[in-house]
Enzyme design. Structure first.
Site, PDB file in Angstrom:
ATOM      1  N   ASN A  74       0.865  -1.178   0.000  1.00 43.45           N
ATOM      2  CA  ASN A  74       0.000   0.000   0.000  1.00 43.45           C
ATOM      3  C   ASN A  74       0.900   1.226   0.000  1.00 43.45           C
ATOM      4  O   ASN A  74       1.720   1.393   0.900  1.00 43.45           O
ATOM      5  CB  ASN A  74      -0.893   0.028   1.247  1.00 43.45           C
ATOM      6  CG  ASN A  74      -1.946  -1.071   1.233  1.00 43.45           C
ATOM      7  OD1 ASN A  74      -2.075  -1.815   0.253  1.00 43.45           O
ATOM      8  ND2 ASN A  74      -2.707  -1.182   2.310  1.00 43.45           N
ATOM      9  N   GLU A  91      -3.084  -1.001  -2.507  1.00 44.79           N
ATOM     10  CA  GLU A  91      -3.776   0.281  -2.304  1.00 44.79           C
ATOM     11  C   GLU A  91      -2.910   1.390  -2.852  1.00 44.79           C
ATOM     12  O   GLU A  91      -1.685   1.391  -2.658  1.00 44.79           O
ATOM     13  CB  GLU A  91      -4.025   0.605  -0.813  1.00 44.79           C
ATOM     14  CG  GLU A  91      -5.105  -0.188  -0.158  1.00 44.79           C
ATOM     15  CD  GLU A  91      -5.315   0.196   1.308  1.00 44.79           C
ATOM     16  OE1 GLU A  91      -5.013   1.344   1.702  1.00 44.79           O
ATOM     17  OE2 GLU A  91      -5.777  -0.676   2.054  1.00 44.79           O
TER      18      GLU A  91
HETATM   19  C1  PNW Z   1      -4.697   2.887   4.859  1.00 43.91           C
HETATM   20  N1  PNW Z   1      -1.529   7.204   8.649  1.00 43.91           N
HETATM   21  O1  PNW Z   1      -4.774   3.517   6.104  1.00 43.91           O
HETATM   22  C2  PNW Z   1      -5.743   1.802   4.976  1.00 43.91           C
HETATM   23  O2  PNW Z   1      -5.381   0.500   4.589  1.00 43.91           O
HETATM   24  C3  PNW Z   1      -7.073   2.200   4.468  1.00 43.91           C
HETATM   25  O3  PNW Z   1      -8.059   1.544   5.230  1.00 43.91           O
HETATM   26  C4  PNW Z   1      -7.205   3.703   4.475  1.00 43.91           C
HETATM   27  O4  PNW Z   1      -8.492   4.142   4.156  1.00 43.91           O
HETATM   28  C5  PNW Z   1      -6.165   4.249   3.489  1.00 43.91           C
HETATM   29  O5  PNW Z   1      -4.862   3.821   3.838  1.00 43.91           O
HETATM   30  C6  PNW Z   1      -6.146   5.764   3.375  1.00 43.91           C
HETATM   31  O6  PNW Z   1      -5.748   6.340   4.581  1.00 43.91           O
HETATM   32  C7  PNW Z   1      -3.926   4.434   6.663  1.00 43.91           C
HETATM   33  O7  PNW Z   1      -2.082   8.036   9.436  1.00 43.91           O
HETATM   34  C8  PNW Z   1      -4.489   5.315   7.584  1.00 43.91           C
HETATM   35  O8  PNW Z   1      -0.295   7.192   8.445  1.00 43.91           O
HETATM   36  C9  PNW Z   1      -3.705   6.230   8.252  1.00 43.91           C
HETATM   37  C10 PNW Z   1      -2.349   6.257   7.978  1.00 43.91           C
HETATM   38  C11 PNW Z   1      -1.787   5.378   7.054  1.00 43.91           C
HETATM   39  C12 PNW Z   1      -2.582   4.468   6.415  1.00 43.91           C
END
Ligand code: PNW
Length: 457
Positions: free
Chosen positions: A298, A360
């Protein structure tokens, strides 16, 4: 850079998988339906002050009740694969013990619905919704949770695995471990290095035991894990910053890639994080290091780091360095597609890794509806730029097998609630009306051309 979806499609091999991704708690809603019991995210989102604007996933996109229509909409985008997650508290409401047949029925319908529409199924077992009952026993800080996870993984493989094309044990354990137990901004909201190290080791062990359980039930099922590997970039060429970047690599990437792909935690982490070593029992590292069929990356943004000169700072003693590119998405993350090639080259240089998918990639672009349309040009540019880098990586010889846009539709963006929109499809949360955005039409053009080129090849 190639902008036209038609020309871009030809940069990907015929068997390349184009998909879209979601996660259960972010879209399903219906949190009390048909025997589902709460997860740590139900509890966390209902605690005052934890999620922006007090938002919760109680209703979300109401996808649980709109499954068929949403699958039709996904099929109208022409995608070849759907990456979704299974809610542990729907199928085992207490985490262990009684199986909830109604919960399994939902995923039966979801999987069969994809198959009927010619869409491959990429399931994730854990996208952060730990059954609250298990949290009562210490959650990921309790080693027993690894065994509970393995039993859940075996159940899913047995009951649903015959129609899955791929299964991933965890989504972004970095988030559930560090954001959940060290930074406290995700569920369960703890802030301690000791809790984080316990969660780290239990999660890695759960992955290994989970893979074993899946293979025991269904040997042929493609099994892997999804990791948000950081593109760690030092702020300068000064040796202090270069060393800081190495420590950051150990802490953010090595903590997971090390055990999973090399059978060991980074030495610097073991030395600096005194809570970690005592947790490791004989045989654990061999259980964690299971051969995998794939891993998922991701990628959203790079992590620029500088040395933190505060002697009281905790490992890895880094501070965030300023953006190099002024462009950022609406969530404030720097847009830098070169980070994608940086992290892939870095990881394949350090570890012996199997083939991979970009599981992702996407942008928070909060552009709303105007005259019935959503002109989300920032997201469109973001996807275009990152897909060009993905094609470059394939041309360089990396075994990149597919790409999943995050996300199929706007959804509950964790600590940001509904304020951040990542969807190719716009959701009006008042009416639950879905509208395909400009980026969604563009993605449909890309995958449709790719498919027809494949058919004519
Ligand atoms: C990922 N951060 O989440 C997840 O796999 C998804 O569920 C999410 O919607 C997507 O990325 C977009 O954010 C993250 O704060 C959420 O560093 C927060 C963080 C990183 C990844």
């Amino acid at each position: 850079m190639i902008r036209s979806p038609k020309a871009l499609a030809h940069r990907f091999p015929g068997d390349f998988v184009f998909g879209v991704a979601t996660a259960a708690y972010q879209i399903e809603g219906a949190v009390r339906a048909d025997g589902r019991r709460p997860s740590i995210w139900d509890a966390f989102s209902h605690m005052p002050g934890r999620v922006r604007d007090g938002d919760t996933g109680d209703v979300a996109c109401d996808h649980y009740n709109r499954l068929e229509a949403d699958l039709d909409l996904m099929a109208s985008l022409g995608v070849g694969a759907y990456r979704f997650s299974i809610a542990w508290p729907r199928v085992l409401p207490d985490g262990e013990g009684g199986v909830n047949e109604a919960g399994l029925d939902f995923y039966d319908r979801l999987i069969d619905g994809c198959k009927a529409r010619g869409i491959q199924t990429f399931a994730t077992l854990y996208h952060w919704d730990l059954p609250l009952q298990i949290a009562g026993f210490g959650g990921w800080t309790n080693r027993d949770t690894a065994h509970a996870f393995a039993r859940y993984a075996g159940l899913v493989a047995r009951r649903l695995g015959d129609r899955l094309d791929s299964v991933a044990t965890f989504n972004e354990p970095w988030c559930s471990v560090y954001l959940g137990h060290l930074m406290g901004v995700h569920a369960p909201g703890e802030r301690s290095m000791q809790a984080a190290m316990a969660a780290l080791h239990t999660t890695n062990l759960a992955h290994g035991l989970g893979v074993q359980a899946i293979r025991a039930e269904r040997g042929g099922l493609a099994t892997g894990i999804v990791l948000n590997a950081m593109a760690v970039i030092p702020a300068s060429d000064r040796s202090a910053d270069l060393d800081a970047a190495e420590r950051a690599s150990d802490f953010h990437n090595g903590a997971f890639f090390g055990p999973l792909f090399a059978g060991r935690y980074p030495d610097a982490m073991l030395a600096a994080c005194a809570d970690l070593a005592p947790l490791i029992r004989d045989g654990d590292m061999a259980k964690i290091r299971q051969p995998l069929d794939f891993w998922g990356l991701n990628y959203y943004t790079p992590m620029r780091v500088a040395h933190d000169s505060d002697p009281k700072a905790v490992f890895p003693r880094t501070v965030a360095a300023p953006f190099v590119h002024p462009e950022k998405t609406d969530i404030g993350w720097e847009i830098d597609p070169t980070g994608l090639s940086h992290v892939v080259r870095d990881l394949y240089g350090r570890y012996k890794l199997p083939q991979f998918y970009i599981t992702e990639n996407g942008a928070a672009d909060n552009t709303g509806i105007e005259n019935g349309a959503v002109s989300d040009t920032m997201r469109l540019d973001y996807l275009t730029e990152h897909l060009n880098v993905a094609a470059d990586l394939i041309a360089e010889g990396f075994a990149l097998k597919g790409y999943f846009a995050w996300s199929l539709m706007d959804n509950f963006e964790w600590a940001e609630g509904y304020a951040m929109r990542f969807g190719l499809i716009h959701v009006d949360y008042g009416t639950q009306i879905r509208t395909i955005k400009q980026s969604g039409h563009w993605y449909r053009d890309l995958v449709t051309v790719h498919r027809s080129a494949d058919a004519s090849a």
